[in-house]
Design an enzyme around this catalytic site. Sequence first.
Site, PDB file in Angstrom:
ATOM      1  CE  LYS A  35      -0.644   0.230   4.992  1.00  0.00           C
ATOM      2  NZ  LYS A  35      -0.651   1.482   5.641  1.00  0.00           N
ATOM      3  CB  THR A  36       4.090   2.160   1.662  1.00  0.00           C
ATOM      4  OG1 THR A  36       3.606   1.880   2.972  1.00  0.00           O
ATOM      5  CG2 THR A  36       4.991   3.372   1.704  1.00  0.00           C
ATOM      6  CG  ASP A 222      -1.464   4.598   5.131  1.00  0.00           C
ATOM      7  OD1 ASP A 222      -2.193   3.629   4.842  1.00  0.00           O
ATOM      8  OD2 ASP A 222      -0.255   4.488   5.394  1.00  0.00           O
ATOM      9  CD  GLU A 223      -2.214   1.672   8.720  1.00  0.00           C
ATOM     10  OE1 GLU A 223      -3.248   1.006   8.838  1.00  0.00           O
ATOM     11  OE2 GLU A 223      -1.080   1.160   8.594  1.00  0.00           O
ATOM     12  CD  GLN A 253      -3.105  -4.915   8.850  1.00  0.00           C
ATOM     13  OE1 GLN A 253      -2.073  -4.677   9.476  1.00  0.00           O
ATOM     14  NE2 GLN A 253      -3.161  -4.838   7.532  1.00  0.00           N
ATOM     15  NE  ARG A 608       1.977  -7.047  11.390  1.00  0.00           N
ATOM     16  CZ  ARG A 608       1.598  -6.332  10.334  1.00  0.00           C
ATOM     17  NH1 ARG A 608       2.352  -5.363   9.873  1.00  0.00           N
ATOM     18  NH2 ARG A 608       0.471  -6.615   9.695  1.00  0.00           N
TER      19      ARG A 608
END
Length: 726
Positions: A35-36, A222-223, A253, A608
């Site tokens: 996504k980044t 974002d997020e 998340q 992770r």
Amino acid sequence: MALENLLDGLNPAQKEVVTSTEGSVLVLAGAGSGKTRSIIYRTAYLIHHKHINPWNILTVTFTNKAARELRDRLQQYFGISAHSLWFGTFHSICTRILRQETEFIPFNSNFSIYDSADQKALLNKIYKKLNIDKKYFPVNKVKSVISEQKSSLILPKDFFDFNEENMFTNNVYKIYQEYQKSLQANNALDFDDLLLYTALLLHDNKLVLKKYRNLFRYVMIDEYQDTNYAQFKIINLIASQHQNLCVVGDDDQAIYTWRGADIKNILQFEKDYKNVKTIKLERNYRSPAVILNLANSLIKNNQQRHAKELWTDAESEEKPLRYSLLNGAEEAKFVAEKIVEKKAANFRYEDCVVLYRTNAQSRAFEKAFNLQNIPYQIVGGINFYQRKEIKDILAYLRFLINSADLESFTRIINFPSRKIGNVTVEKIYHNASIENRQVWDSLQTKKNPYLNRGTQDKVDKFTDLIQKFRLLATEKPVTEITAKLIKELELIELFNASDDPQDIARMENIKEFISATEEFSELFEEENERKPLLTEYLQNISLQTDLDTVNEDNDNVKLMTMHNAKGLEFEHVFVVGLEEELLPHIRSMQDERAIEEERRLLYVAITRAKSTVTLTYSESRRIFGQIRYFLPSRFLHELDEKYIQYGNSNFYDRFQPPKDSRSKIPRPEIVTENQKHFKIGQEVLHPKFGVGKILSVNGKDKNAKLTISFSDGALKKILGNFVETI
């Protein structure tokens, strides 16, 4: 740059994110799905191919670290100068807006930003002033309630429009009202205020709203699953007219409800905006398939989510491992031995992370790691900028900029010791009140009739020192100011003269602080072609979080909570403490929505991992000096056995959960008799009223009649049979 070159290397879904620039776009970006990269390339696409001015693009990130990464990569890959971009966290963006619009808010542009420690110090004074007992109105609880009000854009004047009136809320209202008055008197805002005042400014002032709507023609968040109501409102006010809003997030998340985040923001995005285009990033570039399959088998048990499933072409022969250990000490010893094995296999310590539900779990691992000489870093412990000696220096620097900041003034007036006690400080405040002036203005007259000559001389020397550095702060760069101040105060000499190891550590921290200002100055100068002033450094420091201070340069194992792990990745992940009452946490076990968030927390922990996952739980733990026995977490039973390997098994694995994995699993009945012996001051848990403290005991064992003060302020008389000790 040619379009085909810009899009080269992106998968089809990522290309769609990059080129879908007009209208409302919801990007459901799974863990490790790039996504980044998508956000960076979308920004470059807007500038290079849509010819949008960089300053007309607003990009909001979850951490300062993420913002720096985006800035650096845009500069490196596309030559886009960070100087003209609006990149940053909600708090940094709001700070920037508020400092530009101070004529419309009740603060001047030099306002201080209070962190949690500053808030508690201020609240303690308010409790004393209002004569409120902390035992019945715990500071952390009240602070949390005030934060919830601000996140919901509820000011003190509106408090009872949204809250039922009772003994607890009446006192919270008084504290909240006095707290806001004190912040304004100190020309200070807390973190929640940065969002609150920005939202109110945009809502109430049509000219300011029009200015930022015209400025931010394209908005990316974002997020998005971690946004609260205040953040939703700010973005909605800015973007609702042009609708050029792209939000990126993953409802799987969403793990910050306790901090005010509202998962409904991402679940209902398609209802909040028109003609929403939804794009799913499901291809994972981090983990092998077996780990993703394990994570998918867990998260599909949640009801509140957008349907999606992570996948990858990467394969691995190493299945995630599950181990049961006898107790917490054995669990820590086991993990330490596994990490030693990884090190022997030519992995670095920094490739390993230990994830737990609560910070208290770190102690056993610290002990085990010390015995094995394993270097480690606790993420989320005492932040460097929260250490006393650093807070003292920062208080000086803040007072140089904001002379109304009485919290900083109180901290520095007698540090280093000038033999100026609390009585003198009260006389200083009293004289300023009589003169109807701010404390700093009153000090500059150097005439306080309530002080004797000797005390007045000491205060005058302090005033002269501050005045000297206030003048320097307007023109000299931050590193020069900081170094001069530390030298003038003789702080290095003060701590160097001591044999106390803590003082030696403080001296090293002060030297490190000077280095930190130098590092900030170098980065600032690269972006702005000038050295930073003190105001610019203080703004950067005040918005630091635990996640921004993770030291990635040292080869050490990271110890952190699952909450702090989001956004990070490691080769080898150890997820520990997977027992009922730890995960899911005991405070979440009576609420299905809370259970879903606990499940998401484990999902975040598993995803992770780049190479291996090891899951552990203990049969027993020592809690408040007593041995407690636990069942394995219900989430372990939800994991598809095809994707997991059992390292060992134990008696408790025979206890299978009900077929409906979302139903409540009974807590284990393995309770020693002395756990039902109650005493005054003991903490207990009630299934309805939550955590409380025993004030009186009448009787013995489970039939004892208890008077309990609960954390919400309620006072109840309850039979011991209906509560559990904790």
